[in-house]
Design a protein around this motif. Structure first.
Motif, PDB file in Angstrom:
ATOM      1  N   ALA A 212      24.151  46.129   2.486  1.00  0.00           N
ATOM      2  CA  ALA A 212      25.404  46.396   1.775  1.00  0.00           C
ATOM      3  C   ALA A 212      26.415  45.280   2.011  1.00  0.00           C
ATOM      4  CB  ALA A 212      25.968  47.745   2.226  1.00  0.00           C
ATOM      5  N   LYS A 213      26.481  44.797   3.243  1.00  0.00           N
ATOM      6  CA  LYS A 213      27.405  43.702   3.555  1.00  0.00           C
ATOM      7  C   LYS A 213      26.986  42.428   2.833  1.00  0.00           C
ATOM      8  CE  LYS A 213      29.383  41.145   7.450  1.00  0.00           C
ATOM      9  NZ  LYS A 213      29.401  40.987   8.931  1.00  0.00           N
ATOM     10  N   ARG A 214      25.698  42.116   2.839  1.00  0.00           N
ATOM     11  CA  ARG A 214      25.218  40.910   2.169  1.00  0.00           C
ATOM     12  C   ARG A 214      25.432  40.998   0.652  1.00  0.00           C
ATOM     13  NH1 ARG A 214      26.178  39.160   6.213  1.00  0.00           N
ATOM     14  NH2 ARG A 214      24.782  38.688   7.939  1.00  0.00           N
ATOM     15  N   ARG A 220      30.942  38.695  -4.305  1.00  0.00           N
ATOM     16  CA  ARG A 220      32.151  37.864  -4.269  1.00  0.00           C
ATOM     17  C   ARG A 220      31.834  36.408  -4.587  1.00  0.00           C
ATOM     18  NH1 ARG A 220      34.778  38.488   1.230  1.00  0.00           N
ATOM     19  NH2 ARG A 220      32.905  39.583   1.910  1.00  0.00           N
ATOM     20  N   LEU A 221      30.665  35.961  -4.151  1.00  0.00           N
ATOM     21  CA  LEU A 221      30.235  34.607  -4.509  1.00  0.00           C
ATOM     22  C   LEU A 221      30.018  34.508  -6.014  1.00  0.00           C
ATOM     23  CD1 LEU A 221      29.246  31.773  -3.638  1.00  0.00           C
ATOM     24  CD2 LEU A 221      26.955  32.756  -3.449  1.00  0.00           C
ATOM     25  N   ASP A 227      33.004  30.324  -0.841  1.00  0.00           N
ATOM     26  CA  ASP A 227      32.308  29.045  -0.731  1.00  0.00           C
ATOM     27  C   ASP A 227      30.840  29.315  -0.398  1.00  0.00           C
ATOM     28  OD1 ASP A 227      31.550  26.408  -0.228  1.00  0.00           O
ATOM     29  OD2 ASP A 227      32.158  26.576   1.874  1.00  0.00           O
ATOM     30  N   PRO A 228      29.891  28.749  -1.152  1.00  0.00           N
ATOM     31  CA  PRO A 228      28.473  29.016  -0.880  1.00  0.00           C
ATOM     32  C   PRO A 228      28.027  28.595   0.511  1.00  0.00           C
ATOM     33  CG  PRO A 228      28.722  27.222  -2.466  1.00  0.00           C
ATOM     34  CD  PRO A 228      30.063  27.860  -2.310  1.00  0.00           C
ATOM     35  N   LEU A 229      28.647  27.555   1.072  1.00  0.00           N
ATOM     36  CA  LEU A 229      28.251  27.119   2.405  1.00  0.00           C
ATOM     37  C   LEU A 229      28.655  28.145   3.461  1.00  0.00           C
ATOM     38  CD1 LEU A 229      29.089  23.297   2.285  1.00  0.00           C
ATOM     39  CD2 LEU A 229      27.017  24.499   1.584  1.00  0.00           C
ATOM     40  N   SER A 230      29.817  28.771   3.273  1.00  0.00           N
ATOM     41  CA  SER A 230      30.246  29.789   4.233  1.00  0.00           C
ATOM     42  C   SER A 230      29.374  31.042   4.115  1.00  0.00           C
ATOM     43  CB  SER A 230      31.718  30.143   4.034  1.00  0.00           C
ATOM     44  OG  SER A 230      31.920  30.779   2.772  1.00  0.00           O
ATOM     45  N   VAL A 231      28.946  31.367   2.884  1.00  0.00           N
ATOM     46  CA  VAL A 231      28.058  32.509   2.686  1.00  0.00           C
ATOM     47  C   VAL A 231      26.715  32.242   3.362  1.00  0.00           C
ATOM     48  CG1 VAL A 231      26.812  33.894   0.995  1.00  0.00           C
ATOM     49  CG2 VAL A 231      29.192  33.255   0.571  1.00  0.00           C
ATOM     50  N   LEU A 320      25.984  29.097  -8.433  1.00  0.00           N
ATOM     51  CA  LEU A 320      27.324  28.789  -8.929  1.00  0.00           C
ATOM     52  C   LEU A 320      27.256  27.842 -10.124  1.00  0.00           C
ATOM     53  CD1 LEU A 320      29.618  28.453  -5.792  1.00  0.00           C
ATOM     54  CD2 LEU A 320      29.368  30.356  -7.374  1.00  0.00           C
ATOM     55  N   GLU A 321      26.321  26.916 -10.095  1.00  0.00           N
ATOM     56  CA  GLU A 321      26.177  25.990 -11.235  1.00  0.00           C
ATOM     57  C   GLU A 321      25.836  26.745 -12.502  1.00  0.00           C
ATOM     58  OE1 GLU A 321      23.257  23.281  -9.834  1.00  0.00           O
ATOM     59  OE2 GLU A 321      24.700  21.990  -8.770  1.00  0.00           O
TER      60      GLU A 321
END
Length: 323
Positions: A212-214, A220-221, A227-231, A320-321
């Protein structure tokens, strides 16, 4: 040890072959992860070595069974990687080949289990061929694999394949409840793609809460608010491979929901509404390409053990692209 409830047909198949004197010297136990193939291989190995076997199980009391339970049976060998993510190397297979031709110490058979068989590197798989091509009487080799297709064709062709499929019916959920008590087993089995042992590990690890958290982070991503790097870094804090599997599952359901609105057949019925909204924000062709890329990434990681965090970053940037 005995077989699991959903493995009765496979057990009967091999037990009948053994009784008729037609049991092949090499078996390939193949099927998805989480179906209990390794447990089956160990139970059948004990059955083969048992001094007083019952019709459907080892006796559990004879000298051979006591040795087996203690993990020091002189006629049983298990080949597995030295550490997670490491291959089974040629030296181990060569040692097994030398061991397998020795005289049995407790009976008439020697049994080797190779798990996961697809964990053998190319040299090890090629070395195994000699043992498979020139079987010693009373010597049995059980290869266990969730990715049998990656084994060399020369190895596969010298084994009798025993197929394990995800079970269905209320008996599976009853067995799971006996193991771990009440839980949303129908949902867990959906998330586990029908694999009972995976569903059991999910509930024991509290994985539904992590999932659920993931999913919240993924959503949100998807909205480009993270930011994808933070995810990717957040996902690296737990089992990133498991999270990538969930990501592939979410995308598969997005594709399914583009063609129908019912939740039957979905792997994530509890997320259906959110997945449908997200999937409709992409062109179908882009969604299919993204699904293929993520699934290929999951497959490549399992096969090559690449740096999973870097691979996750690449996949999330690609997402994201497409957005």
């Amino acid at each position: 040890m005995s077989f699991l409830p959903w493995q009765e047909n496979q057990w009967r198949q091999l037990q009948q072959a053994l009784s008729a004197g037609r049991l092949p010297h090499a078996l390939l136990l193949a099927g998805d992860e989480g179906l209990g193939k390794e447990a089956f291989a160990l139970a059948f190995s004990q059955f083969l070595l048992c001094g007083r076997p019952l019709p459907h199980a080892a006796c559990g009391e004879c000298r051979s069974c006591r040795f087996f339970r203690a993990g020091n049976h002189p006629d049983f060998l298990k080949l597995e990687p030295e550490a997670p993510g490491k291959p089974i190397r040629i030296d181990a297979v060569r040692e097994m080949a030398r061991w397998s031709v020795l005289t049995s110490q407790e009976g008439e058979r020697r049994v080797t289990v190779i798990c996961p068989a697809d964990g053998m590197n190319a040299a090890a798989a090629n070395s195994l061929l000699k043992t498979l091509e020139e079987p010693v009487r009373g010597n049995h080799v059980l290869l266990v694999s969730s990715r049998a297709a990656v084994l060399p064709a020369t190895v596969r062709s010298r084994c009798q394949k025993v197929i394990f499929s995800p079970p269905t019916g209320p008996a599976v959920q009853h067995w799971l409840a006996e193991q771990a008590g009440d839980a949303p087993w129908d949902l867990l089995l959906r998330v586990a793609r029908g694999a009972p042992m995976t569903a059991l590990s999910l509930v024991r690890d509290g994985a539904l809460e992590i999932r659920a958290k993931r999913f919240d982070e993924f959503r949100r991503l998807w909205k480009t608010s993270r930011d994808p790097l933070s995810v990717a870094a957040a996902w690296a804090e737990t089992d990133t491979g498991q999270t990538l599997g969930w990501l592939a599952s979410w995308l598969r359901d997005m594709v399914r929901l583009r063609f129908r609105t019912k939740v039957e057949g979905l792997e994530n019925p509890d997320l259906a509404e959110a997945l449908q909204v997200m999937g409709e924000q992409l062109d179908l062709r882009d969604l299919l390409e993204l699904q293929d890329r993520v699934q290929s990434g999951v497959t490549d990681w399992k096969r090559t053990n690449l740096n999973i965090r870097l691979q996750t970053e690449d996949l999330l940037i690609a997402l994201l692209e497409n957005r």
